[in-house]
Design a protein around this motif. Structure first.
Motif, PDB file in Angstrom:
ATOM      1  N   ASP A 143       1.828  -3.997   6.445  1.00  0.00           N
ATOM      2  CA  ASP A 143       1.573  -4.194   5.000  1.00  0.00           C
ATOM      3  C   ASP A 143       3.044  -4.609   4.172  1.00  0.00           C
ATOM      4  OD1 ASP A 143      -0.190  -3.149   2.787  1.00  0.00           O
ATOM      5  OD2 ASP A 143       1.686  -2.143   2.269  1.00  0.00           O
ATOM      6  N   PHE A 176      12.923  -1.943   4.433  1.00  0.00           N
ATOM      7  CA  PHE A 176      11.994  -2.669   5.608  1.00  0.00           C
ATOM      8  C   PHE A 176      11.486  -3.864   5.124  1.00  0.00           C
ATOM      9  CE2 PHE A 176       8.423  -3.161   8.749  1.00  0.00           C
ATOM     10  CZ  PHE A 176       9.182  -2.487   9.687  1.00  0.00           C
ATOM     11  N   THR A 235       1.160  -1.238  -0.103  1.00  0.00           N
ATOM     12  CA  THR A 235      -0.068   0.067   0.020  1.00  0.00           C
ATOM     13  C   THR A 235       0.878   1.250   0.087  1.00  0.00           C
ATOM     14  OG1 THR A 235      -1.532  -1.453   1.284  1.00  0.00           O
ATOM     15  CG2 THR A 235      -1.873   1.129   1.309  1.00  0.00           C
ATOM     16  N   ALA A 254       3.209   7.635   5.532  1.00  0.00           N
ATOM     17  CA  ALA A 254       3.522   6.737   6.639  1.00  0.00           C
ATOM     18  C   ALA A 254       4.899   6.280   6.459  1.00  0.00           C
ATOM     19  CB  ALA A 254       2.404   5.533   6.781  1.00  0.00           C
ATOM     20  N   LEU A 255       5.861   7.060   6.206  1.00  0.00           N
ATOM     21  CA  LEU A 255       7.188   6.580   6.152  1.00  0.00           C
ATOM     22  C   LEU A 255       7.712   6.480   7.590  1.00  0.00           C
ATOM     23  CD1 LEU A 255       8.406   8.745   3.213  1.00  0.00           C
ATOM     24  CD2 LEU A 255       8.144   6.325   3.159  1.00  0.00           C
ATOM     25  N   PHE A 256       8.502   5.816   8.031  1.00  0.00           N
ATOM     26  CA  PHE A 256       9.122   5.577   9.320  1.00  0.00           C
ATOM     27  C   PHE A 256      10.081   6.679   9.733  1.00  0.00           C
ATOM     28  CE2 PHE A 256       8.179   1.200   7.712  1.00  0.00           C
ATOM     29  CZ  PHE A 256       7.102   0.929   8.437  1.00  0.00           C
ATOM     30  N   PRO A 257       9.713   7.712  10.604  1.00  0.00           N
ATOM     31  CA  PRO A 257      10.680   8.602  10.640  1.00  0.00           C
ATOM     32  C   PRO A 257      11.930   8.498  11.335  1.00  0.00           C
ATOM     33  CG  PRO A 257       8.602   8.819  12.486  1.00  0.00           C
ATOM     34  CD  PRO A 257       8.355   7.427  11.381  1.00  0.00           C
ATOM     35  N   HIS A 258      12.070   7.112  12.002  1.00  0.00           N
ATOM     36  CA  HIS A 258      13.311   6.681  12.633  1.00  0.00           C
ATOM     37  C   HIS A 258      14.296   6.223  11.723  1.00  0.00           C
ATOM     38  CE1 HIS A 258      10.542   3.339  12.931  1.00  0.00           C
ATOM     39  NE2 HIS A 258      11.691   2.680  13.402  1.00  0.00           N
ATOM     40  N   SER A 263      -0.857   4.723  11.318  1.00  0.00           N
ATOM     41  CA  SER A 263      -0.709   4.382   9.829  1.00  0.00           C
ATOM     42  C   SER A 263       0.714   3.673   9.874  1.00  0.00           C
ATOM     43  CB  SER A 263      -0.996   5.367   8.871  1.00  0.00           C
ATOM     44  OG  SER A 263       0.205   6.393   9.095  1.00  0.00           O
ATOM     45  N   LEU A 264       1.587   4.083  10.557  1.00  0.00           N
ATOM     46  CA  LEU A 264       3.053   3.486  10.808  1.00  0.00           C
ATOM     47  C   LEU A 264       2.861   1.963  10.968  1.00  0.00           C
ATOM     48  CD1 LEU A 264       4.934   6.417  12.512  1.00  0.00           C
ATOM     49  CD2 LEU A 264       4.871   5.772  10.113  1.00  0.00           C
ATOM     50  N   LYS A 319      17.618  11.604   5.452  1.00  0.00           N
ATOM     51  CA  LYS A 319      16.696  11.249   6.564  1.00  0.00           C
ATOM     52  C   LYS A 319      15.281  11.839   5.731  1.00  0.00           C
ATOM     53  CE  LYS A 319      19.321  12.245  10.501  1.00  0.00           C
ATOM     54  NZ  LYS A 319      19.822  13.051  11.476  1.00  0.00           N
ATOM     55  N   GLN A 349      13.035  13.586   7.279  1.00  0.00           N
ATOM     56  CA  GLN A 349      12.404  14.614   7.515  1.00  0.00           C
ATOM     57  C   GLN A 349      12.812  15.776   6.364  1.00  0.00           C
ATOM     58  OE1 GLN A 349      13.675  12.911   9.983  1.00  0.00           O
ATOM     59  NE2 GLN A 349      11.843  12.437  10.880  1.00  0.00           N
ATOM     60  N   ARG A 403       9.064   2.328  -1.677  1.00  0.00           N
ATOM     61  CA  ARG A 403       8.915   1.168  -0.392  1.00  0.00           C
ATOM     62  C   ARG A 403       8.000   0.142  -0.751  1.00  0.00           C
ATOM     63  NH1 ARG A 403       6.848   3.034   5.478  1.00  0.00           N
ATOM     64  NH2 ARG A 403       5.054   3.141   4.589  1.00  0.00           N
ATOM     65  N   ALA A 404       6.914   0.595  -1.231  1.00  0.00           N
ATOM     66  CA  ALA A 404       5.780  -0.561  -1.688  1.00  0.00           C
ATOM     67  C   ALA A 404       6.151  -1.603  -2.917  1.00  0.00           C
ATOM     68  CB  ALA A 404       4.546   0.284  -2.022  1.00  0.00           C
ATOM     69  N   PHE A 456       0.283   4.996   1.531  1.00  0.00           N
ATOM     70  CA  PHE A 456      -0.733   5.444   2.261  1.00  0.00           C
ATOM     71  C   PHE A 456      -0.755   6.896   1.986  1.00  0.00           C
ATOM     72  CE2 PHE A 456       0.846   1.602   4.377  1.00  0.00           C
ATOM     73  CZ  PHE A 456      -0.459   1.193   5.017  1.00  0.00           C
TER      74      PHE A 456
END
Lengths: 482, 267
Positions: free
Chosen positions: B167, A106, A87, A93-97, B160-161, A138, A140, A154-155, A89
């Motif tokens: 997913d 991932f 998906t 919904a990217l992982f900020p860390h 959503s994370l 990064k 951000q 990523r998808a 999003f």
């Protein structure tokens, strides 16, 4: 749809329904077949159930009824992490860390790919979205458009069978959005996998899709190619939602003859004489002529310059007609309007039920047009009750605000009677249309509140008669809308 | 009358005065006393005597032990509570959170006295387990300070994370380890900072629970009550440096997303 029958079905929704805990039905009896490699768009206004449908395919929500088949197997109970579906999003919904590389890697790491494979696949995915060399950045530090591309990378790096995209371009500015539309389309062509796209933007849907599924109130209104949807809308909702359009209610007056806006037009649809119809006319299909050359006449009430064309609004009797023309018209000028037979699309007014959307006032009394209806709305909301302070709570004890309650009041045309005593009924209006149906006349009464009622009556009235409508309370049906 | 207008600099004056009076001045006084002797002469003797005396080093080690164990126990207790509360869809979860936080509203002495009575009933004589009792007392006292920051980070975690992780193929445990836990690190660090320092110095808990061993706080208190401002100030300064190093160290592990999380020193 039919042109692809030789292709393999990848996902199939059979009688899928989804009801929320509070009893609200978001999706109702959805049936759709999507073929491998198709670009399918679910299109509809917010709250139409399109995102819920997508979430059910992804596995974040499960249907309350129906079957969800992937390659012929029911995947209703398969959790999202076990589905060959990825998906993109709405808010990325990217992982900020994690940095760009780790975000894209991932899924690959979870699938235990070797380090060199992961590096190679991430590089390839970044190339696909035109962000080569961004691995160590990064999240951000990226712009909205770049985050969008990373979310896509990523998808797709997981090589899913189906890619789901939930309004992925909604947060981008217009120029970026147009660019990404073309880019997504080219990614789809390169990968050859199935894309299921959700949007409320009809232009986006028309630009990108192989197939569009137009949804409203949890139901499919029409599914077909962009051309079909635009040129042959099945009902007034689709016509109104896709592109600009004028919709007039009218009646067939003969073979290839239709009457609306107080005039008779030739058309190309062969519909039985006397059928109530909705005529859809695209603004670009109406030609402005001199008053005596047109089929109908009207007065120009507004002229707006839109760049390529002028958008001209013309008042003809009670009808407001929108015309797109490259030639400017003079404000307040009386003009004639001409429509080619090919420009008129006839839709049979299938739903011969008067459906009026109403609300409730502060005291939860049902408001109906300008008046009130005496009806206990508690029976519509399961488990609800009145509190001592006069508010209504649902089964869970949550207060339901009066302005959140929308109720569809439905009345059958033959249950309404007309009277010339203005005080006899609760609604008053003028007869704007009538058709003889063998044993009775079918009238369209436009009320002072601009609602149209279809009324079946065995007595003959005249066009433009001012009548009041008597609606017996016991014949009214109420349904809750959200 | 004309309007009275303040410039931004003028509006800062009260805060500046506050900072000078209550932050800079005490710090200067502490530093002055720490590096002088009774005659007002500059000396490093206070520093060397702290690190050369086995007593003071032992106290530092004991305080450190208490603080590490208390912080660890608080973390182990607080994280599951915060996680379950933040993730649950139960409508009255704020009430349950309040029950955990409510002891903070009861007077500290009263609370510890009550705990003392309970522990006496269980253990008979409190002096049998001084270290254990101290850790129990400290944990009881500081647990809310660990729950609240972790709960706050977890409740703000974008759902959503978690969906994105699922997913991409992560099961529940992998999602927790790879997404939820790393993203709750700022909350964990705030909690640790808020529990660690007080548990190194709060000697009232030890006093009330009949633990006669000194911790850093009791050492400062002992020097000050003997009018030895110089050695007391040096210990206070050493504690300050330890905390400073500690926060700098933990900040290194939370600065990957400092902008959106706000570490102890901000972004």
């Amino acid at each position: 749809m039919d042109r692809n029958t030789n292709k393999e079905n990848i996902i199939e929704l059979r009688h899928i329904s989804r009801t929320f805990d509070d009893g609200f039905r978001v999706v109702e009896d959805l049936n759709i077949v999507i073929q491998r490699g198709e670009f399918v768009t679910f299109l509809g206004p917010s709250g139409c159930g399109k995102t819920t449908t997508l979430r059910m395919i992804a596995g974040f929500e499960s249907p309350t009824e129906g079957e969800l088949l992937l390659n012929g197997e029911d995947i209703r109970d398969l959790p999202p992490n076990k589905r060959p579906i990825n998906t993109v999003f709405q808010r990325y919904a990217l992982f900020p860390h994690l940095n760009v590389f780790d975000n894209i890697a991932f899924g690959l790491k979870l699938k235990k790919f070797s380090k060199t494979d992961i590096v190679r696949k991430v590089k390839k995915a970044l190339e696909m979205v035109d962000l080569e060399g961004f691995e160590s950045r990064k999240i951000q530090t990226l712009s909205g458009g770049q985050q969008q591309r990373i979310a896509i990378a990523r998808a797709i790096v997981n090589e899913p069978e189906i890619l789901l995209l939930d309004e992925p371009l909604g947060a981008l500015d217009l120029k970026m959005r147009k660019e990404m539309q073309l880019e997504l389309k080219s990614i789809h062509e390169k990968l050859g996998i199935t894309f299921i796209y959700v949007t409320h933007d009809q232009e986006e849907a028309l630009t990108m899709s192989d197939k569009i599924v137009v949804m409203s109130e949890g139901k499919i209104q029409q599914a077909g190619t962009p051309e079909d949807i635009y040129n042959e809308p099945k009902n007034a909702f689709v016509a109104d939602f896709i592109g600009d359009s004028n919709i007039f209610s009218g009646i067939m007056t003969g073979k290839y003859k239709v009457r609306f806006c107080g005039a008779e037009f030739e058309c190309v649809d062969d519909v039985e004489d006397g059928t109530m119809i909705d005529a859809v006319v695209r603004p670009e299909d109406i030609v402005i002529t001199t008053p005596d050359q047109g089929i109908i006449r009207g007065r120009v009430t507004s002229v707006i310059f839109k760049g390529v064309h002028y958008e001209i609004t013309i008042q003809s009797g009670k009808n407001e007609i929108v015309v797109q023309s490259t030639k400017k018209a003079e404000l307040n000028a009386v003009v004639g309007l001409y429509i080619e037979p090919e420009g008129i699309h006839i839709m049979i007014a299938g739903n011969l039920m008067n459906r009026i959307e109403s609300g409730v006032d502060r005291e939860y009394k049902l408001t109906f047009l300008n008046g009130q209806l005496d009806y206990n709305i508690l029976s519509l909301i399961p488990g609800s009750s009145f509190q001592t302070d006069g508010t209504i709570v649902n089964g869970h004890g949550d207060v339901i605000e009066p302005d959140k309650i929308r109720i569809i009041v439905s009345i059958k045309p033959r249950d309404i009677t007309m009277s010339d005593d203005k005080e006899a009924g609760i609604v008053r209006g003028n007869i704007i249309n009538m058709v003889y149906k063998g044993d009775h006349y079918s009238y369209v009464v436009r009320t002072e509140e601009d609602e149209d009622f279809i009324v079946d009556d065995e007595y003959l009235w005249n066009m433009d008669d001012y009548v009041s409508l008597i609606i017996p309370k016991e014949k009214i049906q109420y349904t809750l809308k959200k | 009358m004309g309007k009275i207008r303040f410039s931004r600099a003028q509006l800062c004056i009260p805060y500046g005065l506050f900072l000078v009076c209550f932050v800079f001045a005490p710090l200067v006084v502490i530093i002055y006393y720490a590096f002088t002797n009774g005659q007002g002469q500059f000396t490093l003797e206070n520093l060397t005597s702290f690190f050369s005396s086995p007593n003071t080093i032992g106290t530092l080690a004991y305080s450190f032990g208490i603080a590490v164990v208390t912080t660890g126990v608080c973390l182990l207790l607080a994280y599951p509570v915060a996680y379950i509360l933040a993730r649950s869809s139960y409508r009255h979860k704020s009430v349950i959170l309040m029950i955990f936080v409510m002891p903070m509203w009861i007077n500290f002495t009263l609370r510890i006295t009550a705990l003392k009575e309970v522990l006496t009933i269980i253990e008979g004589n409190l002096s049998f387990h001084p270290f254990l009792n101290t850790v129990i007392g400290m944990t009881y006292d500081f647990l809310p300070f660990m729950i609240l920051p972790i709960y706050t980070t977890l409740i703000k975690l974008d759902g959503s994370l978690l969906e994105a992780a699922a997913d991409l193929g992560a099961d529940a445990l992998q999602t927790f380890l790879k997404v939820t836990l790393p993203l709750s690190v700022p909350g964990i660090i705030s909690g640790i900072v808020m529990v660690f320092l007080p548990s190194m110095t709060n000697y009232v808990v030890l006093d009330m629970l009949y633990n006669s061993t000194y911790i850093m706080g009791s050492l400062i208190g002992a020097y000050f009550s003997a009018y030895d401002w110089h050695n007391g100030s040096m210990i206070a300064l050493i504690l300050l440096v330890i905390i400073l190093l500690f926060t700098l160290f933990t900040n290194r592990y939370s600065d990957s997303d400092a902008g959106s999380r706000g570490g102890v020193f901000g972004a």
